[in-house]
Design an enzyme around this catalytic site. Structure first.
Site, short mmCIF file in Angstrom:
data_model
loop_
_atom_site.label_atom_id
_atom_site.label_comp_id
_atom_site.label_asym_id
_atom_site.label_seq_id
_atom_site.Cartn_x
_atom_site.Cartn_y
_atom_site.Cartn_z
N SER A 55 0.62 -11.88 11.19
CA SER A 55 1.66 -12.51 11.07
C SER A 55 2.51 -12.57 12.11
CB SER A 55 2.47 -11.78 9.76
OG SER A 55 1.92 -11.94 8.56
N HIS A 110 13.32 -10.52 -5.09
CA HIS A 110 12.88 -10.22 -6.73
C HIS A 110 13.22 -8.65 -6.84
CE1 HIS A 110 10.75 -9.95 -10.41
NE2 HIS A 110 9.56 -9.35 -9.87
#
Length: 354
Positions: A55, A110
């Site tokens: 990443s 979330h």
């Protein structure tokens, strides 16, 4: 029923977020989508990533500044955690919490780890949520087309008195102010999101399709016909529902289909199904699903891996691969190409990487 308040850009201080330094932790689907939009909206952003990892390499290649997570937390005013739910607790305890300072904004997309008390934030930081109602890829593609994915916002702790305004401004920067933003709570977002995924839009639909496929093939019908009737056409119907609701869908199908749906659908999705849904909801509300999921992930995900393998081998998947490779309908890449005239070439290359 409570009045519905929808916030759009005209209700928001869209420049407020540009006065804050944002550290996005994670560069998966949501991490990419949100980070690219924040950058294009003129925000000051760094990515908190494991240095040298995949990443990190990709983010740097795409022009982002990256830092170790702890350094990003020290630098930032807003820390947006966008790594998987099952990873957040350990990363927070070891690489985020020790470096937070009073008045910072801790953000999630979330509510899982806050609602189920897996993460216990310091009492002197703001805790907010900006939850796009769509995957990270859609967050990006809608933004590039001048639109936006609707968002939910919530405030759990408001130390500085402006947490809601910060959440709205952040949501605007990722494109949601173009479409609409609704205020909710961490509890409501978490429990309704899990219920929808498990009972209807993911779990319910998946098993409905599979069992429909099995019933037709067991009765001797071609698996190819079964695939088209119970899986391929699903998108055509859900697109109608998404555009105008269930009535709109019924108005745009044949009388035969409409009558059959209203008279036979409830034989399949019966009161027994509703009672099963209530049991699923109960497990979400009392935390037993969350506990089961975290324990599964921490124990090596063996059961999870077996389930994945089993589902990948189902005949509907095998038939589907054959059909999709043989027909010439639009692929995801063709869909990306269809908007190429609306965005610059470099944006297209970036989008494909998302």
């Amino acid at each position: 029923m409570d009045d519905l308040k929808i916030y759009t850009d005209k209700d928001i201080d869209t420049n407020l977020i540009k006065t804050k330094k944002i550290a996005v932790i994670g560069f998966g689907s949501q991490g990419k989508g949100q980070s690219l939009n924040l950058r294009d909206s003129g925000c000051d952003i760094v990515l908190g990533l494991r240095q040298g990892g995949k990443s990190d390499i990709l983010a740097k290649k795409m022009g982002f500044k990256t830092m170790p997570i702890s350094d990003a937390v020290k630098w930032a005013d807003i820390v947006q955690i966008l790594i998987p739910d099952e990873c957040q607790e350990d990363v927070f305890d070891n690489e985020i919490a020790p470096y937070m300072r009073s008045g910072q904004y801790l953000m999630f997309s979330h509510g899982f780890n806050i609602h189920y008390c897996r993460i216990m934030p310091p009492k002197d930081v703001n805790v907010i949520m900006v939850a796009p109602k769509g995957p990270g890829k859609s967050v990006r593609t809608e933004y590039l087309e001048g639109k936006g994915v609707p968002c939910l916002i919530a405030v759990e702790q408001d130390i500085t008195g402006n947490s809601k305004e910060i959440a709205l401004s952040y949501a605007s920067a990722i494109g949601a102010g173009r479409t609409g933003i609704i205020e909710t709570t961490f509890r409501e977002e978490t429990e309704t999101d899990l219920f929808g995924e498990q009972s209807v839009i993911c779990g319910g639909v998946m098993y409905l399709i599979r069992q429909g496929f099995e019933v037709l093939t067991e009765a001797g019908y071609s698996p190819y016909m079964a695939y088209f009737e119970v899986l391929h056409e699903m998108k055509l119907i859900t697109d109608l529902i998404n555009k105008g609701g269930l009535n709109y869908m019924r108005e745009n199908i044949s009388n035969t289909a409409e009558y059959g749906a209203m008279t036979r659908g409830q034989q399949v999705i019966s009161k027994r199904c509703r009672n099963a849904m209530r049991e699923v909801l109960k497990g979400i509300q009392n935390g037993s699903f969350a506990q089961e999921f975290i324990e599964e992930m921490k124990s090596g995900s063996k059961h999870f891996s077996r389930l994945r393998s089993m589902h990948e081998k189902h005949p509907v998947e095998i038939v589907g691969k054959e059909i999709r490779s043989a027909f010439h309908w639009e692929t995801a890449d063709n869909n990306i190409s269809s908007i190429s005239e609306k965005i610059k070439t470099e944006k297209m290359k970036e989008l494909i990487n998302v």
